[in-house]
Design a protein around this motif. Structure first.
Motif, short mmCIF file in Angstrom:
data_model
loop_
_atom_site.label_atom_id
_atom_site.label_comp_id
_atom_site.label_asym_id
_atom_site.label_seq_id
_atom_site.Cartn_x
_atom_site.Cartn_y
_atom_site.Cartn_z
N ASP A 44 2.55 22.82 27.13
CA ASP A 44 4.00 22.51 27.34
C ASP A 44 4.27 21.10 28.35
OD1 ASP A 44 4.84 24.85 26.33
OD2 ASP A 44 4.59 26.17 28.01
N ARG A 45 3.44 20.86 29.14
CA ARG A 45 3.58 19.65 29.86
C ARG A 45 3.05 18.55 29.02
NH1 ARG A 45 1.45 19.70 35.83
NH2 ARG A 45 2.88 17.80 35.90
N LEU A 46 2.11 18.69 28.20
CA LEU A 46 1.54 17.59 27.19
C LEU A 46 2.66 16.97 26.23
CD1 LEU A 46 -2.06 18.60 25.99
CD2 LEU A 46 -1.26 16.35 26.97
N ALA A 47 3.47 18.08 25.85
CA ALA A 47 4.41 17.74 24.66
C ALA A 47 5.56 16.69 25.26
CB ALA A 47 5.11 19.25 24.42
N ARG A 48 5.59 16.82 26.67
CA ARG A 48 6.66 15.90 27.66
C ARG A 48 6.50 14.55 27.42
NH1 ARG A 48 7.50 20.19 32.36
NH2 ARG A 48 8.09 22.01 30.81
N TRP A 49 5.12 14.28 27.31
CA TRP A 49 4.73 12.96 27.40
C TRP A 49 3.79 12.26 26.43
CZ3 TRP A 49 -0.46 11.00 27.93
CH2 TRP A 49 -1.32 12.24 28.52
#
Length: 180
Positions: free
Chosen positions: A43-48
């Motif tokens: 989920d966090r990887l998808a943001r950056w």
């Protein structure tokens, strides 16, 4: 090679075993555990960076989609030592490569090493196996990813990728000339 302020270059380019090595290093204003989840939690990887699906445990297989490059890859987790070291091997799919104008698909190793430094964390990203004739583009792209991570962690918007690419690529072209 690092310089401060606008136009700073975070990367170093090298050649090893006939292929290129891109090494990006930066300091982030967060603790090592937070940075670890930013580089390993889908989920966090998808943001950056990109959308990751699959088995993200040691030996696991996954798929990756990096929207900014319209790049689809497959990969596997080679090393996972929380919260300090992650190494994966990825390869662009043939279908993705057929749509783009980059090199033919090749295996590349991406290693993230995290080092706590007080309230901050130093992240070193090393990408091995890139084509030497395209290394400046990989250097530019990985610096932009590292800067997008910093913006995400700070809660701010990423820079305009197209404009920033134009600013950075000439610096990476100069670095690549030294290793060819």
């Amino acid at each position: 090679m690092t310089s401060n302020g606008a136009g700073r270059v975070l990367g170093r380019l090298e050649a090893a075993d006939g292929a290129g090595v891109v090494r990006i290093e930066d300091r982030y204003d967060t603790d090592i555990d937070d940075l670890w989840t930013a580089v390993t939690d889908p989920d966090r990887l998808a943001r950056w960076y990109g959308k990751v699906d699959g088995d993200l445990r040691l030996g696991g297989a996954f798929t990756l989609y990096v929207e900014s490059a319209d790049l689809h890859s497959t990969g596997r987790v080679d090393v996972c030592e929380p919260p300090r070291n992650l190494r994966v091997t990825t390869r662009e799919t043939d279908e993705s490569a057929d749509r783009g104008n980059g090199p033919a698909p090749f295996d590349k190793t991406i290693e993230a090493t995290l080092t706590a430094d007080g309230a901050q964390t130093i992240l070193t990203i090393e990408v091995r196996g890139v084509p030497l004739d395209k290394i400046e583009y990989f250097g530019t792209g990985w610096q932009i990813h590292a800067e997008n991570l910093a913006a995400y962690l700070a809660g701010s918007e990423s820079a305009d990728t197209e404009a920033h690419w134009a600013e950075l690529v000439s610096a990476y072209q100069a670095l690549s000339a030294a290793i060819r």
